[in-house]
Scaffold this motif. Structure first.
Motif, mmCIF file in Angstrom:
data_model
loop_
_atom_site.group_PDB
_atom_site.id
_atom_site.type_symbol
_atom_site.label_atom_id
_atom_site.label_comp_id
_atom_site.label_asym_id
_atom_site.label_seq_id
_atom_site.Cartn_x
_atom_site.Cartn_y
_atom_site.Cartn_z
ATOM 1 N N UNK A 122 0.702 -1.161 0.029
ATOM 2 C CA UNK A 122 0.021 0.043 -0.034
ATOM 3 C C UNK A 122 0.743 1.300 -0.187
ATOM 4 N N UNK A 123 0.466 2.257 -1.005
ATOM 5 C CA UNK A 123 1.259 3.335 -1.101
ATOM 6 C C UNK A 123 0.794 4.353 0.138
ATOM 7 N N UNK A 124 1.517 5.061 0.704
ATOM 8 C CA UNK A 124 1.064 6.044 1.683
ATOM 9 C C UNK A 124 1.435 7.510 1.484
ATOM 10 N N UNK A 125 2.420 7.743 0.599
ATOM 11 C CA UNK A 125 2.880 8.981 0.050
ATOM 12 C C UNK A 125 3.126 9.227 -1.331
ATOM 13 N N UNK A 126 2.797 10.184 -1.951
ATOM 14 C CA UNK A 126 3.109 10.390 -3.449
ATOM 15 C C UNK A 126 3.902 11.784 -3.437
ATOM 16 N N UNK A 127 5.008 11.862 -4.596
ATOM 17 C CA UNK A 127 5.829 13.067 -4.502
ATOM 18 C C UNK A 127 6.058 13.391 -6.110
ATOM 19 N N UNK A 128 5.853 14.679 -6.139
ATOM 20 C CA UNK A 128 6.220 15.250 -7.401
ATOM 21 C C UNK A 128 6.569 16.568 -7.430
ATOM 22 N N UNK A 129 7.159 17.320 -8.417
ATOM 23 C CA UNK A 129 7.480 18.844 -8.256
ATOM 24 C C UNK A 129 7.106 19.366 -9.656
ATOM 25 N N UNK A 130 6.665 20.436 -9.637
ATOM 26 C CA UNK A 130 6.226 21.305 -11.172
ATOM 27 C C UNK A 130 7.543 21.530 -11.817
ATOM 28 N N UNK A 131 8.854 21.609 -11.400
ATOM 29 C CA UNK A 131 9.998 21.826 -12.101
ATOM 30 C C UNK A 131 10.563 20.487 -12.572
ATOM 31 N N UNK A 132 10.131 19.440 -12.315
ATOM 32 C CA UNK A 132 10.830 18.278 -12.630
ATOM 33 C C UNK A 132 9.914 17.150 -13.205
ATOM 34 N N UNK A 133 10.661 16.241 -14.072
ATOM 35 C CA UNK A 133 9.878 15.097 -14.638
ATOM 36 C C UNK A 133 10.192 13.739 -13.775
ATOM 37 N N UNK A 134 10.189 14.086 -12.533
ATOM 38 C CA UNK A 134 10.502 12.672 -11.465
ATOM 39 C C UNK A 134 9.328 12.574 -10.749
ATOM 40 N N UNK A 135 9.154 11.373 -10.329
ATOM 41 C CA UNK A 135 8.140 10.865 -9.520
ATOM 42 C C UNK A 135 8.509 9.975 -8.430
ATOM 43 N N UNK A 136 7.914 9.941 -7.282
ATOM 44 C CA UNK A 136 8.364 9.066 -6.098
ATOM 45 C C UNK A 136 7.170 8.805 -5.245
ATOM 46 N N UNK A 137 7.388 7.567 -4.762
ATOM 47 C CA UNK A 137 6.315 7.139 -3.756
ATOM 48 C C UNK A 137 6.968 6.471 -2.447
ATOM 49 N N UNK A 138 6.218 6.479 -1.377
ATOM 50 C CA UNK A 138 6.688 5.615 -0.316
ATOM 51 C C UNK A 138 5.513 4.756 0.157
ATOM 52 N N UNK A 139 5.805 3.494 0.622
ATOM 53 C CA UNK A 139 4.922 2.324 0.823
ATOM 54 C C UNK A 139 4.572 2.458 2.401
ATOM 55 N N UNK A 140 3.631 1.644 2.668
ATOM 56 C CA UNK A 140 3.379 1.541 4.229
ATOM 57 C C UNK A 140 4.478 0.787 4.997
ATOM 58 N N UNK A 141 5.306 -0.099 4.202
ATOM 59 C CA UNK A 141 6.455 -0.803 5.008
ATOM 60 C C UNK A 141 7.602 0.166 4.997
#
Length: 550
Positions: A309-328
């Motif tokens: 299960x994912x608990x956090x997503x991350x992106x920034x308007x100046x970048x073409x990068x995506x990230x996520x953090x899971x419950x574990x």
């Protein structure tokens, strides 16, 4: 036994220094600009944001709420009153003591900051009125934005390249700045020099989360719907088209999906649902949608991040990068990685999504204000938490399943109406047989901490207790815990509990989960042992929503 007073002769300054030395240091070592700061300065940092076209500017706050800036100072974005760069931290007197709640920045760059009091300050680049002060003159010092925000408490801020957006505590959204593609949501393409409320479809909605892409805007409302407006040339609005949208429009493709958070990249969008799933759409030139290819998507597409299960997503308007953090606690990244393309979510060795942007993104800027809480700051809440189940200070014991739980009568009476009316001054030991030890301990600990720590199966028992004791907030926390821990094996048991305790929102959530995983759920032991009346109602309701159609 009472706490001992501090030894005579120990000054307040010595005690304060002792406390401060126990505070956790903010880990900013992966951000190159902090190499300009001394170790002594780094130890004092509690909040920080690296921004600018190349990550060459930073604002940070210390443990005593002093605010400092450092870096290139493009367009006066450091707020020091001039455009002079500095390799030495400079103090921003006008913001010291304000207690920063959130911060965002544009491409100029311009900066939008909200304090814990809900005040908004802006400074920096202003060629498109993105500072909200009615002019197009650059702002060299932080100035409060008050037009149309008087008596409003701002709780979240977001910036696109050259437009700004804020969310108030009553769920209203205000925007201003560059509007060539309709990104301020006013219905026109004229720049907006002062904050104005975004209405249209949002008029009677309560917004709970906002985000900005380079030239688009997003809002999540309390029922989980997502509204979008602005530039859509890469499909970043998720509407199935590439036409710009000058006013908020609901993403119809997410019908029946309850979104909790939205995050915008340069021209792509991520959302996180209440089931811990990610959907993405928009530009995919570096694989930032995580779909395994580089084709743009104008409709929401599922992103598969392992089975967790994912608990956090991350992106920034100046970048073409995506990230996520899971419950574990695992952190994944995809998209642009130092010029390379990562088209599937890739497991990193990081512990937080912030490090993804420090090490992989171009430019290396922060996607949010990075903050740290003190480890051993003696607040009232932390002191109470420390005293739970402490036999040295307790004046009451609960005996549950042969085990003692040590508590304090006065706190129980303050925190719980049930105890206020039932506890007697001469009580020393109370035996409890209605609930299990894990459940009753979790309940008592909740009274000390305002949080619960239980697996979803035990949270059912705690939900029973919360219903009996009429603890409505505790009921909500139990439902949240159950939602986060639901799986195919326990879904029927959790649905049954929701029905039993008349938790309608939880019942709907569990039902929807069962429908979405119907094949597996119907093969579980829980389904085979399902109560007859509940089974009858389940089949009837599932039939009405078309679950059994070919």
């Amino acid at each position: 036994m009472e706490d001992e007073p501090p030894p005579q002769g120990v000054s307040a300054k010595v005690l304060e220094a002792t406390l401060l030395s126990a505070l956790k240091m903010l880990d900013v070592g992966k951000w190159p600009i902090f190499s300009l700061c001394s170790q002594e300065e780094l130890k004092l940092i509690r909040q920080a944001c690296v921004f600018g076209s190349a990550g060459n500017e930073v604002l940070y706050a210390t443990e005593n709420d002093e605010v400092f800036v450092l870096g290139m100072n493009c367009s006066g974005c450091l707020g020091t009153g001039d455009m002079q760069s500095t390799i030495e931290p400079k103090r921003l007197d006008s913001l010291c003591g304000k207690k920063i709640a959130c911060l965002s920045y544009g491409s100029g760059p311009h900066v939008v900051l909200a304090t814990e009091e809900g005040e908004v300050y802006t400074w920096g680049h202003n060629a498109y009125s993105q500072l909200g002060n009615g002019t197009t003159n650059h702002g060299f010092v932080p100035c409060q934005v008050s037009t149309n925000l008087v008596n409003k408490k701002v709780i979240e801020v977001a910036c696109g390249s050259h437009h700004s957006m804020v969310l108030t505590s009553d769920g209203e959204v205000y925007t201003w700045g560059y509007n060539n593609s309709g990104q301020v949501g006013s219905g026109s393409t004229a720049n907006q020099p002062i904050p104005r409320r975004v209405t249209s479809c949002l008029q009677n909605k309560i917004v709970v989360n906002i985000a900005c892409g380079q030239m688009c805007s997003m809002a999540v409302v309390e029922n989980g719907e997502v509204y979008v407006w602005g530039y859509n040339g890469n499909g970043q609005l998720g509407l199935g088209s590439s036409g710009n949208q000058p006013t908020p429009c609901r993403i119809a493709a997410l019908q029946g999906i309850r979104v909790q958070r939205v995050a915008c990249g340069h021209a792509h969008t991520l959302v996180l649902t209440d089931e811990g799933q990610i959907y993405a759409w928009g530009s995919n030139s570096y694989g930032q949608l995580g779909t395994g290819n580089k084709s743009n998507q104008s409709y929401p597409t599922t992103v598969v991040v392992d089975k967790d299960r994912v608990i956090e997503i991350a992106a920034c308007h100046s970048a073409n990068t995506s990230a996520a953090k899971t419950q574990s606690g695992q952190v994944y990244m995809w998209g642009q990685c130092r010029g390379q393309s990562v088209t599937f979510p890739h497991l990193t060795h990081f512990a937080c999504t912030d490090d993804v942007f420090a090490c992989f993104a171009t430019p290396a800027v922060m996607w949010r204000l990075l903050s740290v809480e003190p480890d051993d700051h003696l607040t009232v809440a932390q002191s109470l938490k420390k005293e739970f189940d402490n036999p040295e200070t307790a004046d009451l014991k609960f005996l549950v399943d042969g085990k003692y739980i040590h508590v304090h009568k006065v706190l129980l009476k303050i925190r719980c109406e049930h105890f206020r009316s039932t506890l007697n001054s001469d009580d020393e030991i109370i035996e409890m047989s209605e609930f299990s030890y894990p459940v009753y301990r979790a309940f008592l600990e909740y009274l000390y901490t305002d949080n619960i720590r239980l697996p979803p199966e035990d949270a059912i028992g705690l939900l029973d207790l919360a219903t009996l004791y009429r603890e409505n907030r505790l009921k909500k926390l139990c439902q949240q815990t159950i939602k986060q821990g639901i799986c195919e094996e326990n879904a029927i048991a959790l649905l049954s509990a929701a029905v039993k305790y008349e938790a309608q929102d939880l019942e709907e959530f569990c039902f929807r989960f069962c429908i979405n995983h119907l094949t597996v759920v119907t093969q579980t032991q829980g389904f085979a042992e399902m109560d007859h009346d509940l089974l009858k109602n389940f089949i009837s309701k599932a039939s009405r929503v078309g679950a059994f159609r070919n």
